[in-house]
Design an enzyme around this catalytic site. Structure first.
Site, mmCIF file in Angstrom:
data_model
loop_
_atom_site.group_PDB
_atom_site.id
_atom_site.type_symbol
_atom_site.label_atom_id
_atom_site.label_comp_id
_atom_site.label_asym_id
_atom_site.label_seq_id
_atom_site.Cartn_x
_atom_site.Cartn_y
_atom_site.Cartn_z
ATOM 1 N N CYS A 190 54.283 64.199 25.527
ATOM 2 C CA CYS A 190 55.630 64.105 24.969
ATOM 3 C C CYS A 190 56.126 62.659 24.990
ATOM 4 C CB CYS A 190 56.547 65.090 25.694
ATOM 5 S SG CYS A 190 57.957 65.556 24.681
ATOM 6 N N HIS A 217 54.216 70.053 26.454
ATOM 7 C CA HIS A 217 54.188 69.936 27.925
ATOM 8 C C HIS A 217 53.180 70.915 28.535
ATOM 9 C CE1 HIS A 217 57.852 67.435 28.832
ATOM 10 N NE2 HIS A 217 58.096 67.742 27.564
ATOM 11 N N GLU A 233 51.874 70.861 31.295
ATOM 12 C CA GLU A 233 52.102 71.009 32.745
ATOM 13 C C GLU A 233 53.133 72.091 33.046
ATOM 14 O OE1 GLU A 233 53.421 68.837 30.817
ATOM 15 O OE2 GLU A 233 55.431 68.278 31.508
HETATM 16 N N1 GLN Z 1 62.589 62.968 22.883
HETATM 17 C C1 GLN Z 1 62.058 62.352 24.048
HETATM 18 C C2 GLN Z 1 61.799 60.866 23.876
HETATM 19 O O1 GLN Z 1 62.034 60.289 22.871
HETATM 20 C C3 GLN Z 1 60.777 63.004 24.502
HETATM 21 C C4 GLN Z 1 61.067 64.381 25.070
HETATM 22 C C5 GLN Z 1 60.127 64.824 26.140
HETATM 23 O O2 GLN Z 1 59.349 64.047 26.699
HETATM 24 N N2 GLN Z 1 60.231 66.085 26.503
HETATM 25 O O3 GLN Z 1 61.369 60.240 24.767
#
Ligand code: GLN
Length: 199
Positions: A83, A176, A178
């Protein structure tokens, strides 16, 4: 590191690092939190968790970790970003904030908050290229991979879209892994570390 349990660091400046530590420990790895260059120097692989990429960008600067992390990744230390961690690795980002930097080591374009700002979170079936049952992908303000460079392997898809990729020693996922107990992507990451550290 031949013969020893790989020591895997999880960048612990911000975000969902504890859950990655648990997943790695379930798989038998020696998982440790990394907040300093000295801690980074002691690991065989490094995870970049989800969280907020703009905050992590700032904390990479203030912790002094940006240059040593870039150097470790360039030297082939396995890295897995999820992410916000994928955003930190991406060569290009769309919808970043003014001045937001990334390590620019993974040849993809990541669109921040790619499913819209309203859609905070959803779960979807993630199909692994290696086969087997779908994974439950937990997407939280997830980025979208809008371009995949040549030589970047797609490890998993949500529908037609790539959601996990690998390029050499660099792995990344927009969701995610995890947050579920399906540890298959963490297993792939640990296998890469075992190869690199000569086991
Ligand atoms: N939108 C977040 C960002 O720009 C990422 C979201 C996440 O890691 N769950 O960092």
């Amino acid at each position: 590191m031949a013969g020893s349990t790989p020591r895997v660091g999880v960048l612990a400046l911000q975000g969902a690092f504890r859950e990655h530590i648990s997943a790695l420990q379930r798989l038998g790895a020696d998982a440790v939190e990394v907040r300093t260059p000295a801690e980074l120097a002691a690991v065989d692989g490094i995870m970049l968790p989800g969280g907020e990429s703009t905050t992590m960008d700032l904390l990479l600067g203030s912790s002094g970790l940006r240059e040593p992390l870039a150097a470790a990744v360039a030297a082939g230390t396995p890295v897995f970003g999820t992410c916000a961690g994928l955003i930190l690795l991406a060569r290009d980002i769309e919808d970043g904030v003014e001045g937001q930097r990334t390590l620019q080591v993974l040849d993809v374009t990541a669109l921040r908050n790619g499913y819209g700002r309203q859609v905070k979170s959803f779960e979807g079936p993630v199909a692994l290229a290696s086969g087997g049952a779908d994974m439950v992908g937990v997407f939280i303000r997830a980025p979208r991979i809008t371009r995949v460079g040549e030589g970047v392997e797609i490890l998993a898809r949500l529908g037609d879209e790539p959601v996990a990729v690998r390029s050499g020693s660099i792995m990344a996922a927009t969701f995610h892994p995890e947050l579920t107990d399906d540890d298959r992507l963490h297993e792939v990451f640990l296998a890469g570390i075992a190869n690199t550290s000569g086991e």
